[in-house]
Write an enzyme that holds these catalytic residues in place. Structure first.
Site, PDB file in Angstrom:
ATOM      1  N   CYS A  85       0.295  -1.104   0.247  1.00  0.00           N
ATOM      2  CA  CYS A  85       0.228  -0.615   0.197  1.00  0.00           C
ATOM      3  C   CYS A  85       0.863   1.287   0.211  1.00  0.00           C
ATOM      4  CB  CYS A  85      -0.397  -0.050   1.849  1.00  0.00           C
ATOM      5  SG  CYS A  85      -1.834  -1.312   1.255  1.00  0.00           S
ATOM      6  N   PHE A 301     -10.624  -8.447 -25.846  1.00  0.00           N
ATOM      7  CA  PHE A 301      -9.857  -8.799 -24.196  1.00  0.00           C
ATOM      8  C   PHE A 301     -11.083  -9.013 -23.796  1.00  0.00           C
ATOM      9  CE2 PHE A 301      -7.230  -5.314 -25.859  1.00  0.00           C
ATOM     10  CZ  PHE A 301      -5.834  -5.270 -26.382  1.00  0.00           C
ATOM     11  N   ASN A 306     -16.174 -12.244 -18.013  1.00  0.00           N
ATOM     12  CA  ASN A 306     -16.640 -10.746 -17.819  1.00  0.00           C
ATOM     13  C   ASN A 306     -18.031  -9.948 -17.568  1.00  0.00           C
ATOM     14  OD1 ASN A 306     -16.505  -9.394 -14.548  1.00  0.00           O
ATOM     15  ND2 ASN A 306     -15.725  -7.839 -15.979  1.00  0.00           N
ATOM     16  N   CYS A 394      -6.692   0.035 -16.505  1.00  0.00           N
ATOM     17  CA  CYS A 394      -5.845  -0.442 -15.376  1.00  0.00           C
ATOM     18  C   CYS A 394      -4.518   0.358 -15.154  1.00  0.00           C
ATOM     19  CB  CYS A 394      -5.457  -1.523 -15.312  1.00  0.00           C
ATOM     20  SG  CYS A 394      -4.852  -2.633 -16.498  1.00  0.00           S
TER      21      CYS A 394
END
Length: 438
Positions: A85, A301, A306, A394
């Site tokens: 993190c 992709f 999904n 992303c």
């Protein structure tokens, strides 16, 4: 970058003037920018240099002399040592504001574009959200035995942690037990990693081992699986060598609301890290793509389906393209299991031969590329005649690059864009963008 310079021996005092894209505070040493871990804009800090070159420096805060008003206490005692993190010292709304700034700056600076509409961030739980991870394992007798967790910040060393609050708690609360399990095996020094994959009902652990496991080792792994309810698998070689230890046939899946579509996957398949944000992302994509009978949608992709599956359930004629054969096999199996019709094709969307899988006319295109973006697929996608492209990203820099191409070379408008908090407490910026043309 320039040649390395000798690091000052003592900590240096500085005022932090900004926050870099990767979540580090920014100050200046003469005209040279210095990026300081764990420092926030407006703060006066003492930091220790970790790197120093002619063009830039890097450091880590050792004392906060004047904290920023928005600074909070990290939620994990290992923050600052563990490299998993970067932003736990910022409250979640401030993290999102930073990520929005990063997205908009990249779109303008790299792509030369500005969204006509800024979408509200997609958010979910900020703790216990991570359902996929690769845990490092290291046998370090000097540190008490086996360590299981993430790498230390800017270091190959494994951080000594007993729990991880961002991981799915079925695994994150058992890191100490996992370390004890590895230590009990005959080859603790030959187990380099544990792959974590969590579905809605089943959480799985894949133990990579470089030497053979004994019968006693296998029984210890099986006993751990029975005790915890976790599925345990082993991997002596590449991904094709993964075999279950206990139970004999673990099944991983997640269900997408409100469609009720169930998506099955293998432990090493790519699926989105954050289940809640993934569900919200799919819902948003379906709304923008407006699937209906007679509407043709191309899902590039596509992974294990999904997006393809809920789009097909809504009546659209869906074609999914993906470069990995195994993912296409899972997508086809998922369509069959849900009683849906969709076409799936194998095609490497970064190579000319694979791009041949993009053919025919489509009303809309969905892009969900890896961090490297979708540069090679943009022209074929635009050539389908699609009036709308929805892009889930992303990597803000590659999204900005591709946005510039779609707008300036293919005649699209950047209708809308916004961030998705797929990775709370990290500097990762996930984005959602919509492109339209007449």
């Amino acid at each position: 970058m320039g040649r390395k310079r000798r690091l000052p021996k003592e900590p240096v005092e500085a005022r932090i003037t900004g926050l870099a894209h990767e979540g580090r505070g920014i100050t200046h040493d003469r005209e040279r920018p210095v990026f300081v871990d764990f420092a926030l804009p407006g703060e006066r800090v003492r930091f220790r240099y970790t790197k120093l070159r002619r063009s830039r420096g890097e450091g880590s805060a050792v004392e906060i002399l004047e904290p920023a008003a928005e600074r909070i206490a990290p939620g994990c005692p290992h923050f600052g040592t563990c490299g998993g993190c970067a932003l736990q010292h910022l409250p979640a709304p401030a993290q999102l504001a930073h990520k929005e700034r990063v997205l908009l700056e990249q779109l303008e600076r790299i792509g030369g574009v500005t969204p006509e509409q800024r979408l509200a961030p997609l958010t979910g739980p900020v703790w216990g959200y991570r359902r996929k991870a690769r845990l490092a394992v290291k046998h370090v007798p000097k540190k008490g035995g086996v360590l299981v967790g993430f790498r230390e910040k800017h270091s190959p060393l494994v951080a000594p942690v007993d729990a991880c609050p961002v991981l799915d708690p079925r695994v994150g609360e058992r890191l100490e037990a996992l370390a004890g399990l590895v230590a009990s095996l005959s080859i603790p020094e030959r187990i380099p990693q544990i792959e974590v994959a969590c579905g809605d009902e089943t959480a799985a652990l894949v133990f990579r081992h470089l030497d053979p496991l004994t019968a006693g080792d296998l029984e210890a792994l099986a006993a751990f699986a029975r005790e915890t309810g976790l599925a345990v698998l082993r991997q002596p070689g590449d991904e094709s060598t993964i075999t279950p230890v206990e139970p004999a046939a673990p099944a991983l899946s997640y269900t997408l609301a409100p469609s009720g579509v169930t998506v099955g996957f293998e432990p090493t398949d790519f699926v989105q890290i954050n289940a809640a944000v993934n569900t919200a992302m799919v819902q948003r994509a379906v709304a923008w793509l407006a699937p209906a009978p007679g509407r043709r949608i191309l899902d590039l992709f596509c992974g294990v389906g999904n997006f393809s599956l809920p789009l097909a359930q809504a009546g659209a004629a869906v074609t999914g393209v993906e470069g990995e054969v195994g993912l296409i096999e899972r997508a086809r199996a998922n369509a069959a299991a849900n009683g849906l019709e969709a076409d799936f094709a194998v095609g490497d969307l970064t190579a000319e031969a694979g791009l041949a899988a993009i053919r025919g006319a489509y009303d809309a295109v969905l892009l969900d590329p890896p961090r490297s973006g979708a540069a090679e697929a943009l022209a074929p996608a635009a050539a389908t005649g699609a009036g709308r492209i929805v892009y889930c990203s992303c990597g803000p820099a590659t999204l900005a690059r591709d946005a510039g191409t779609l707008v300036h070379e293919h005649g699209y408008r950047l209708t809308a864009a916004g961030v998705m908090d797929m990775f709370p407490h990290t500097a990762h910026v996930e984005s959602f963008a919509v492109f339209d043309r007449p």
